[in-house]
Design a protein around this motif. Structure first.
Motif, PDB file in Angstrom:
ATOM      1  N   ILE A  77      -1.558 -35.207  10.688  1.00  0.00           N
ATOM      2  CA  ILE A  77      -3.125 -35.287  11.552  1.00  0.00           C
ATOM      3  C   ILE A  77      -4.261 -34.681  11.609  1.00  0.00           C
ATOM      4  CG2 ILE A  77      -3.567 -36.129  13.699  1.00  0.00           C
ATOM      5  CD1 ILE A  77      -1.512 -37.652  14.589  1.00  0.00           C
ATOM      6  N   ALA A  78      -2.972 -33.467  11.828  1.00  0.00           N
ATOM      7  CA  ALA A  78      -4.499 -32.054  11.173  1.00  0.00           C
ATOM      8  C   ALA A  78      -5.100 -32.033  10.458  1.00  0.00           C
ATOM      9  CB  ALA A  78      -3.785 -30.913  12.598  1.00  0.00           C
ATOM     10  N   GLY A  79      -4.026 -32.783   9.280  1.00  0.00           N
ATOM     11  CA  GLY A  79      -5.488 -32.912   7.943  1.00  0.00           C
ATOM     12  C   GLY A  79      -4.576 -31.822   6.563  1.00  0.00           C
ATOM     13  N   GLU A  80      -3.549 -31.289   7.161  1.00  0.00           N
ATOM     14  CA  GLU A  80      -3.022 -30.140   6.072  1.00  0.00           C
ATOM     15  C   GLU A  80      -2.019 -31.444   4.757  1.00  0.00           C
ATOM     16  OE1 GLU A  80       0.764 -27.215   6.519  1.00  0.00           O
ATOM     17  OE2 GLU A  80       0.556 -27.966   8.159  1.00  0.00           O
ATOM     18  N   ASN A  81      -2.300 -30.540   3.980  1.00  0.00           N
ATOM     19  CA  ASN A  81      -2.353 -31.380   3.305  1.00  0.00           C
ATOM     20  C   ASN A  81      -0.310 -31.894   2.543  1.00  0.00           C
ATOM     21  OD1 ASN A  81      -0.647 -31.689  -0.301  1.00  0.00           O
ATOM     22  ND2 ASN A  81      -2.602 -31.455  -0.554  1.00  0.00           N
ATOM     23  N   PRO A  82      -0.922 -33.212   2.474  1.00  0.00           N
ATOM     24  CA  PRO A  82       0.266 -34.313   2.684  1.00  0.00           C
ATOM     25  C   PRO A  82       1.927 -33.113   1.642  1.00  0.00           C
ATOM     26  CG  PRO A  82      -1.347 -35.764   2.233  1.00  0.00           C
ATOM     27  CD  PRO A  82      -1.802 -34.131   2.711  1.00  0.00           C
ATOM     28  N   SER A  93      11.183 -26.174  -2.478  1.00  0.00           N
ATOM     29  CA  SER A  93      10.290 -24.991  -3.092  1.00  0.00           C
ATOM     30  C   SER A  93       9.557 -26.093  -3.783  1.00  0.00           C
ATOM     31  CB  SER A  93      11.369 -24.110  -3.537  1.00  0.00           C
ATOM     32  OG  SER A  93      11.530 -24.690  -4.504  1.00  0.00           O
ATOM     33  N   LEU A  94       8.167 -25.445  -4.464  1.00  0.00           N
ATOM     34  CA  LEU A  94       7.636 -25.720  -5.580  1.00  0.00           C
ATOM     35  C   LEU A  94       8.375 -25.770  -6.326  1.00  0.00           C
ATOM     36  CD1 LEU A  94       4.773 -23.002  -4.783  1.00  0.00           C
ATOM     37  CD2 LEU A  94       4.210 -25.819  -4.660  1.00  0.00           C
ATOM     38  N   ARG A  95       8.461 -24.808  -6.813  1.00  0.00           N
ATOM     39  CA  ARG A  95       9.312 -24.900  -8.129  1.00  0.00           C
ATOM     40  C   ARG A  95      10.315 -26.019  -8.227  1.00  0.00           C
ATOM     41  NH1 ARG A  95      10.067 -21.404 -11.784  1.00  0.00           N
ATOM     42  NH2 ARG A  95       9.344 -19.581 -10.609  1.00  0.00           N
ATOM     43  N   HIS A  96      11.462 -25.796  -7.167  1.00  0.00           N
ATOM     44  CA  HIS A  96      12.217 -27.395  -6.787  1.00  0.00           C
ATOM     45  C   HIS A  96      11.158 -28.748  -7.011  1.00  0.00           C
ATOM     46  CE1 HIS A  96      15.393 -29.697  -5.047  1.00  0.00           C
ATOM     47  NE2 HIS A  96      16.302 -29.610  -5.527  1.00  0.00           N
ATOM     48  N   GLY A 106       2.386 -25.147 -11.295  1.00  0.00           N
ATOM     49  CA  GLY A 106       0.879 -24.799 -11.177  1.00  0.00           C
ATOM     50  C   GLY A 106      -0.198 -25.474 -11.035  1.00  0.00           C
ATOM     51  N   TYR A 107       0.761 -26.788 -11.310  1.00  0.00           N
ATOM     52  CA  TYR A 107      -0.173 -28.480 -11.065  1.00  0.00           C
ATOM     53  C   TYR A 107       0.494 -28.331  -9.350  1.00  0.00           C
ATOM     54  CZ  TYR A 107      -2.199 -33.122 -11.772  1.00  0.00           C
ATOM     55  OH  TYR A 107      -2.262 -33.809 -11.626  1.00  0.00           O
ATOM     56  N   LEU A 108       1.448 -28.554  -9.483  1.00  0.00           N
ATOM     57  CA  LEU A 108       1.702 -28.279  -7.833  1.00  0.00           C
ATOM     58  C   LEU A 108       1.216 -27.731  -6.902  1.00  0.00           C
ATOM     59  CD1 LEU A 108       3.186 -30.501  -5.498  1.00  0.00           C
ATOM     60  CD2 LEU A 108       5.338 -29.107  -6.085  1.00  0.00           C
ATOM     61  N   SER A 109       0.911 -26.824  -7.552  1.00  0.00           N
ATOM     62  CA  SER A 109       0.476 -25.550  -6.210  1.00  0.00           C
ATOM     63  C   SER A 109      -0.901 -26.223  -5.811  1.00  0.00           C
ATOM     64  CB  SER A 109       0.429 -24.727  -6.829  1.00  0.00           C
ATOM     65  OG  SER A 109      -0.110 -23.561  -5.903  1.00  0.00           O
ATOM     66  N   ILE A 111      -2.421 -28.389  -6.453  1.00  0.00           N
ATOM     67  CA  ILE A 111      -2.320 -29.951  -6.079  1.00  0.00           C
ATOM     68  C   ILE A 111      -2.108 -29.313  -3.878  1.00  0.00           C
ATOM     69  CG2 ILE A 111      -1.496 -32.089  -5.416  1.00  0.00           C
ATOM     70  CD1 ILE A 111      -0.508 -33.041  -8.117  1.00  0.00           C
ATOM     71  N   GLU A 112      -1.237 -28.740  -3.747  1.00  0.00           N
ATOM     72  CA  GLU A 112      -1.082 -28.481  -2.265  1.00  0.00           C
ATOM     73  C   GLU A 112      -2.362 -27.522  -1.697  1.00  0.00           C
ATOM     74  OE1 GLU A 112       2.365 -26.696  -1.225  1.00  0.00           O
ATOM     75  OE2 GLU A 112       3.753 -28.685  -1.825  1.00  0.00           O
ATOM     76  N   ASN A 113      -2.599 -26.737  -2.401  1.00  0.00           N
ATOM     77  CA  ASN A 113      -4.403 -25.730  -2.128  1.00  0.00           C
ATOM     78  C   ASN A 113      -5.618 -27.050  -2.460  1.00  0.00           C
ATOM     79  OD1 ASN A 113      -2.700 -24.113  -1.530  1.00  0.00           O
ATOM     80  ND2 ASN A 113      -2.408 -23.303  -3.474  1.00  0.00           N
ATOM     81  N   GLY A 114      -4.945 -28.018  -2.312  1.00  0.00           N
ATOM     82  CA  GLY A 114      -6.480 -29.148  -2.548  1.00  0.00           C
ATOM     83  C   GLY A 114      -7.408 -28.452  -4.156  1.00  0.00           C
ATOM     84  N   ASP A 115      -7.167 -27.243  -4.299  1.00  0.00           N
ATOM     85  CA  ASP A 115      -7.760 -27.220  -6.087  1.00  0.00           C
ATOM     86  C   ASP A 115      -8.253 -27.834  -6.688  1.00  0.00           C
ATOM     87  OD1 ASP A 115      -7.905 -25.125  -5.128  1.00  0.00           O
ATOM     88  OD2 ASP A 115      -6.409 -23.492  -6.102  1.00  0.00           O
TER      89      ASP A 115
END
Length: 138
Positions: A77-82, A93-96, A106-109, A111-115
């Motif tokens: 709800i606070a808007g953190e990356n789902p 982990s990101l890797r897993h 890198g692609y997943l990272s 997406i999580e960072n909103g880039d």
């Protein structure tokens, strides 16, 4: 002369309703639901009856759904990356998660960072790896 109307008071305030109706009308007050032509209750009792019915319907609609901690809901709800919220909740982990989804770390990272937004196909893979609906990530 015709038969009096048969009423059946219900609810927490049935006794009060019964007393008022007896004083105001010539209606016959009955307890047998098969004999009643009308059911009479206070607005408060009707509201409570409607709320109980809505709660029961909501329970039956959602009883087979998975539940998540309120902290996860608050973060979403606070808007953190789902993707990040669900990944951390699932303990990946990101890797897993990247390996499970078949995408680059890198692609997943990004997406999580909103880039980067991530394609629908990529988000479907991530959703499957996280065991959530695609809608939970968008």
């Amino acid at each position: 002369m015709s038969d009096p109307l048969r009423l059946r008071p219900l609810g927490d305030h049935a006794a009060l309703v019964r007393d008022r109706l007896a004083a105001l009308t010539g209606a016959e007050l009955v307890d047998d639901p098969d004999r009643a032509e009308l059911v009479v209750m206070t607005p408060e009792d009707l509201t409570e009856l409607i709320e109980d019915a809505a709660a029961t319907a909501a329970y039956h609609r959602t009883r087979d759904q998975k539940s998540v901690p309120i902290g996860v809901v608050d973060r979403l709800i606070a808007g953190e990356n789902p993707v990040r919220v669900w990944r951390r909740y699932r303990g990946h982990s990101l890797r897993h998660l990247a390996e499970r989804a078949g995408i680059g770390i890198g692609y997943l990272s990004q997406i999580e960072n909103g880039d980067r937004k991530g394609t629908v196909e990529t988000l479907k893979k991530i959703a499957a790896a996280l065991d959530v609906d695609l809608d939970d990530l968008t």
